[in-house]
Design a protein around this motif. Structure first.
Motif, PDB file in Angstrom:
ATOM      1  N   MET A   1      -8.853  10.725  18.976  1.00 54.73           N
ATOM      2  CA  MET A   1      -9.136  10.032  20.221  1.00 54.73           C
ATOM      3  C   MET A   1     -10.273   9.034  20.025  1.00 54.73           C
ATOM      4  SD  MET A   1      -7.625  10.103  23.093  1.00 54.73           S
ATOM      5  CE  MET A   1      -6.887  11.722  22.953  1.00 54.73           C
ATOM      6  N   GLY A   2     -10.036   7.799  20.460  1.00 51.11           N
ATOM      7  CA  GLY A   2     -11.044   6.756  20.319  1.00 51.11           C
ATOM      8  C   GLY A   2     -10.949   5.996  19.015  1.00 51.11           C
ATOM      9  N   TRP A   3     -10.119   6.451  18.106  1.00 48.30           N
ATOM     10  CA  TRP A   3      -9.924   5.749  16.835  1.00 48.30           C
ATOM     11  C   TRP A   3      -8.940   4.593  17.026  1.00 48.30           C
ATOM     12  CZ3 TRP A   3     -10.559   7.761  11.397  1.00 48.30           C
ATOM     13  CH2 TRP A   3     -11.555   8.744  11.327  1.00 48.30           C
ATOM     14  N   GLU A   4      -8.820   3.770  15.987  1.00 50.24           N
ATOM     15  CA  GLU A   4      -7.758   2.783  15.897  1.00 50.24           C
ATOM     16  C   GLU A   4      -6.790   3.242  14.815  1.00 50.24           C
ATOM     17  OE1 GLU A   4      -9.058  -1.338  15.820  1.00 50.24           O
ATOM     18  OE2 GLU A   4     -11.009  -0.721  16.627  1.00 50.24           O
ATOM     19  N   ALA A   5      -5.538   2.820  14.919  1.00 48.00           N
ATOM     20  CA  ALA A   5      -4.527   3.210  13.941  1.00 48.00           C
ATOM     21  C   ALA A   5      -3.681   2.001  13.578  1.00 48.00           C
ATOM     22  CB  ALA A   5      -3.644   4.337  14.482  1.00 48.00           C
ATOM     23  N   ALA A   6      -3.224   1.974  12.331  1.00 47.36           N
ATOM     24  CA  ALA A   6      -2.349   0.910  11.838  1.00 47.36           C
ATOM     25  C   ALA A   6      -1.220   1.555  11.058  1.00 47.36           C
ATOM     26  CB  ALA A   6      -3.130  -0.056  10.950  1.00 47.36           C
ATOM     27  N   VAL A   7       0.003   1.357  11.523  1.00 48.57           N
ATOM     28  CA  VAL A   7       1.176   1.942  10.879  1.00 48.57           C
ATOM     29  C   VAL A   7       2.043   0.807  10.363  1.00 48.57           C
ATOM     30  CG1 VAL A   7       3.197   3.420  11.170  1.00 48.57           C
ATOM     31  CG2 VAL A   7       1.078   3.945  12.408  1.00 48.57           C
ATOM     32  N   PHE A   8       2.203   0.748   9.049  1.00 45.81           N
ATOM     33  CA  PHE A   8       3.017  -0.287   8.411  1.00 45.81           C
ATOM     34  C   PHE A   8       4.388   0.310   8.137  1.00 45.81           C
ATOM     35  CE2 PHE A   8       4.425  -2.678   4.571  1.00 45.81           C
ATOM     36  CZ  PHE A   8       4.431  -3.947   5.136  1.00 45.81           C
ATOM     37  N   THR A   9       5.439  -0.251   8.743  1.00 49.76           N
ATOM     38  CA  THR A   9       6.743   0.403   8.686  1.00 49.76           C
ATOM     39  C   THR A   9       7.883  -0.579   8.504  1.00 49.76           C
ATOM     40  OG1 THR A   9       8.298   1.790   9.926  1.00 49.76           O
ATOM     41  CG2 THR A   9       6.827   0.392  11.212  1.00 49.76           C
ATOM     42  N   GLY A  10       8.875  -0.159   7.735  1.00 52.07           N
ATOM     43  CA  GLY A  10      10.125  -0.903   7.627  1.00 52.07           C
ATOM     44  C   GLY A  10      11.145  -0.412   8.630  1.00 52.07           C
ATOM     45  N   ALA A  11      10.756   0.567   9.461  1.00 54.25           N
ATOM     46  CA  ALA A  11      11.645   1.127  10.487  1.00 54.25           C
ATOM     47  C   ALA A  11      10.898   1.136  11.819  1.00 54.25           C
ATOM     48  CB  ALA A  11      12.078   2.540  10.094  1.00 54.25           C
ATOM     49  N   PRO A  12      10.689  -0.040  12.431  1.00 52.95           N
ATOM     50  CA  PRO A  12       9.877  -0.112  13.644  1.00 52.95           C
ATOM     51  C   PRO A  12      10.400   0.720  14.806  1.00 52.95           C
ATOM     52  CG  PRO A  12      10.959  -2.220  13.192  1.00 52.95           C
ATOM     53  CD  PRO A  12      11.137  -1.377  11.986  1.00 52.95           C
ATOM     54  N   ASP A  13      11.725   0.981  14.851  1.00 52.53           N
ATOM     55  CA  ASP A  13      12.257   1.842  15.909  1.00 52.53           C
ATOM     56  C   ASP A  13      11.647   3.234  15.836  1.00 52.53           C
ATOM     57  OD1 ASP A  13      13.793  -0.070  17.032  1.00 52.53           O
ATOM     58  OD2 ASP A  13      15.673   0.522  16.093  1.00 52.53           O
ATOM     59  N   LEU A  14      11.370   3.688  14.618  1.00 56.29           N
ATOM     60  CA  LEU A  14      10.738   4.998  14.467  1.00 56.29           C
ATOM     61  C   LEU A  14       9.295   4.962  14.972  1.00 56.29           C
ATOM     62  CD1 LEU A  14      12.129   6.047  10.980  1.00 56.29           C
ATOM     63  CD2 LEU A  14      12.530   7.216  13.133  1.00 56.29           C
ATOM     64  N   GLY A  15       8.665   3.804  14.854  1.00 56.90           N
ATOM     65  CA  GLY A  15       7.298   3.685  15.354  1.00 56.90           C
ATOM     66  C   GLY A  15       7.209   3.964  16.844  1.00 56.90           C
TER      67      GLY A  15
END
Length: 754
Positions: A345-359
């Motif tokens: 909570m309060g953090w930032e997150a970065a998710v690099f994905t080739g399947a954006p629907d899963l994001g």
């Protein structure tokens, strides 16, 4: 030579905008953006600085000459016109790279040869000395780019690509290039977070690329500080004193950065085989006291060092290429989302994905998305602020509900209040109860509808299954047309077969519905996510349905009618047990006492095991596959049966023609079509069933019974068979409640002699 040069900086597709910002910051002037490149003007000091400090570029090319080009002769003379003695010695080594086409040159190898020939001819001495080719570590690496009739001839100052920092000698199955990893970190705001003293965590760190690149940014370490060989090292235009000055400055900056208190940088990796390679890479980068790597699953990683620390969670989850990946990846993303909500909570997150629907399945909205390319694969970078306002619950919430969620999240994050220590009767301290855990993400509207249907089916069929002693049965079979799949329970496992969507259905909608269903299945059936196996079933031809899909070799024991059977849920499209034939197997078990039983196309011989359980005098099982006969042997052994149970490998038609044995009870469940290399010709059940049944009836003892079944939807039993034999269709008597919705799952007949 001029004190000011034109430079080309190449980069991976999609990084141009970030690279031009970086290059301008390092001194590039008149910068312009091109596809996979940035162009500008600079002096030699800036060119060296770009080589040393660019985290994003692949190469730094110094333009020697531009000239118009109509054909190969123009190319040769344009290169010949350069004073190559200013750049390399006559007996030096050379490598040439050529890109582009046109002006009569359609082959890059031919273009490179013309460039090489011109340089060699220019430098050849009267005594025969001339440059030679070295593609690995040449003294001079030349690049010529042909662009709409103009040749751009450049010297490659980089040597090997700048993304090769030198620390990553060991890598995993799907490595992320170092400059792409750096670009993702920069776009995710890591330089700002690091300057504020924030933490960095990667819950799927692989061999540690994000962690090392992030630490180098935080420690002000030049990414190519430790590189020894450069494209300019033996170039005659190289200015060693200027390079030494810049390198010394970078070394001093890194030393200052490394004396600062290290930031909290942690990586977690589920695969134990990658832990040591990751630690080795970190050691080579000189960052062991900054970065720690631990083994752990996504659902257990702990990103925060203390309650007040904030930072960035960054990861590159797998994209999914193998059979069944839909389920495992969906749950991976769900677990990641749950962990972010519970512990970050309060953090930032970065998710690099080739399947954006899963994001979208993480249950947290991204506030920004950026497009990137990982090689030829289009990808998205999802940037997330982890706070309750971004959580996706699947339903509308009132302001009061939102406030309650914020308070719950704050409670989960707050340090525990001091409590009076309590002891048990042995004097040992009693551990306090764990803090409440944030509940699972709510399902979408479609997912909840699907879950409701599953729970309804489970309630109805569960009572029947318990009463009949059945622990593997079908709980759903395309009941809702938009969710086209079959779902089978195998004790405490779920086997999902996704039917291929019609071409008229939008693939994105079909994929979204599949993910909705996969999210609902564990909750509705109260099954752990790790025990859900997903396969895609398409129209099968030949023996394709029997082809191996995986190689895990994991068998699960199930029971049916007092018989124990082995199923394999992962390696093949089918599991080794056709659930729809349960009534037929139980019928055979009841009728087998004292009889000689023959099972043709026996598969894993489950019907034969039932016959043996029912007291058959003997069983004979025939199949062409050694794999399935070995499986059958294990089924017999599991139940303590070995004697009097023959397993015969061979083509059924040929075996029947050669056999002279008699049998009292015969079961035939042939494939619709077979063209195995081990048999002569092709078997087609519609065309060949009369010959098959005639051969089998010749082996039936007086008073015996033959059961014939198949699942070909268009099958029609030949009318003239009823003239020779007593034929009774019993299909409706061989369908249990779990297949009542699909009465055409198979057809069955009882055949006896007249």
């Amino acid at each position: 030579m001029s004190d000011r040069f034109e430079l080309f900086l190449t980069c991976p597709k999609g990084l141009e905008g970030l690279l031009i910002e970086e290059a301008v910051g390092l001194g590039l002037e008149e910068a312009r953006e091109h596809t996979s490149a940035v162009r500008g003007m600079a002096d030699m000091e800036t060119a060296y600085r770009l080589c040393l400090w660019s985290r994003l570029a692949n190469r730094v090319l110094l333009v020697l000459k531009r000239f118009p080009m109509k054909d190969a002769e123009d190319l040769y003379h344009g290169v010949l016109d350069i004073e190559w003695a200013d750049h390399m010695v006559p007996d030096g080594t050379l490598a040439v790279e050529f890109s582009g086409h046109g002006s009569g040159i359609d082959n890059t190898h031919f273009g490179a040869l013309k460039v090489k020939d011109a340089i060699v001819d220019k430098l050849r001495t009267p005594t025969g000395e001339r440059p030679s080719i070295d593609k690995i570590n040449p003294d001079l690496r030349i690049h010529l780019r042909l662009d709409r009739g103009e040749a751009i001839l450049s010297l490659d100052l980089s040597g090997h690509s700048l993304h090769q920092r030198g620390y990553r000698l060991q890598q995993g199955a799907a490595p992320l290039k170092e400059n792409l990893a750096a670009a993702i970190l920069i776009r995710a705001g890591w330089p700002r977070i690091a300057a504020e003293g924030g933490a960095l965590s990667d819950p799927m760190c692989g061999v540690g690329t994000f962690l090392v690149e992030g630490a180098m940014i935080a420690a002000d370490m030049a990414p190519n500080l430790n590189r020894e060989l450069w494209g300019f090292t033996t170039w005659l235009g190289h200015v060693p004193a200027l390079w030494k000055k810049l390198h010394t400055e970078a070394t001093e900056r890194a030393a200052i950065g490394m004396t600062k208190p290290p930031l909290w940088i942690r990586g977690y990796e589920a695969d134990p085989r990658l832990i040591q390679p990751a630690r080795n890479n970190i050691e080579r980068a000189g960052l062991s006291h900054w970065i720690k790597v631990y083994q752990g699953e996504v659902g257990t990683f702990e990103p925060r060092p203390d309650q007040n620390q904030k930072g960035l969670v960054i990861c590159n989850p797998p994209y999914g290429e193998r059979l069944g990946d839909e389920a495992s990846l969906l749950y991976l993303y769900q677990n990641l989302g749950e962990r972010l909500r519970q512990a970050c909570m309060g953090w930032e997150a970065a998710v690099f994905t080739g399947a954006p629907d899963l994001g979208k399945r993480m249950g947290i909205r991204s506030h920004k998305q950026y497009s990137f390319w990982n090689g030829a694969l289009p990808c998205k970078l999802l940037l997330i602020k982890v706070n309750p306002d971004q959580f996706v619950t699947g339903e509308r919430r009132t302001p009061e509900q939102r406030q309650a969620e914020r308070e719950q999240a704050a409670y989960n994050q707050a340090p525990a209040e001091p409590q009076e220590r309590q002891y048990n009767k042995n004097g040992n301290p009693i551990k306090p109860a764990p803090a409440p855990v944030v509940e699972q993400a709510r399902l979408s509207e479609g997912g909840q509808m699907f879950a409701n249907r599953l729970q309804k089916n489970l309630k109805l069929l569960g009572k029947w299954a318990k009463r009949e002693g059945v622990d593997c049965y079908r709980v759903y079979d395309a009941d809702m047309p938009e969710y086209s799949m079959a779902i089978d329970l195998y004790h405490d496992w779920v086997h999902v077969q996704e039917y291929a969507a019609p071409k008229s259905i939008d693939p994105e909608k079909a994929s979204a519905r599949m993910f909705d269903a996969l999210a609902a299945i564990p909750q509705a059936l109260n099954i752990d996510k790790s025990r859900v196996v997903v396969k895609r079933r398409e129209r099968q031809s030949g023996t394709k349905q029997y082809e191996r899909q995986s190689a895990q070799g994991k068998f699960t024991e199930v029971s049916e009618g007092g018989v124990k059977l082995l199923v394999n849920l992962t390696d093949y499209l089918d599991t080794g047990l056709f659930l729809d034939h349960r009534p037929m197997r139980l019928r055979i078990q009841k009728e087998a006492a004292g009889k000689r039983f023959l099972n043709l196309y026996c598969y894993t011989a489950t019907a034969s095991v039932h016959a043996a359980k029912g007291g058959a005098r003997s069983t004979t099982s025939v199949d062409l596959s050694k794999t399935y006969l070995d499986w059958a042997r294990r089924n017999f052994s599991l139940n303590g049966f070995s004697d009097k149970n023959r397993l015969e490998q061979g083509d059924v038609m040929a075996w029947l023609e050669a056999s002279r044995d008699e049998f009292d009870l015969i079961f035939i469940d042939p494939p619709t079509f077979s063209n195995s290399k081990r048999m002569e010709g092709i078997f087609d059940v519609q065309r060949d069933h009369v010959q098959l049944l005639d051969l089998a009836m010749a082996r039936l003892a007086p008073g015996g019974v033959l059961y014939f079944s198949n699942n070909f939807r268009k099958f029609a039993l030949e009318d003239n068979l009823s003239e020779r034999y007593a034929v009774e269709e019993i299909s409706d008597k061989t369908i249990d409640p779990d297949f009542a919705r699909n009465a055409k799952i198979h057809r069955a007949w009882k055949i006896t002699a007249r």
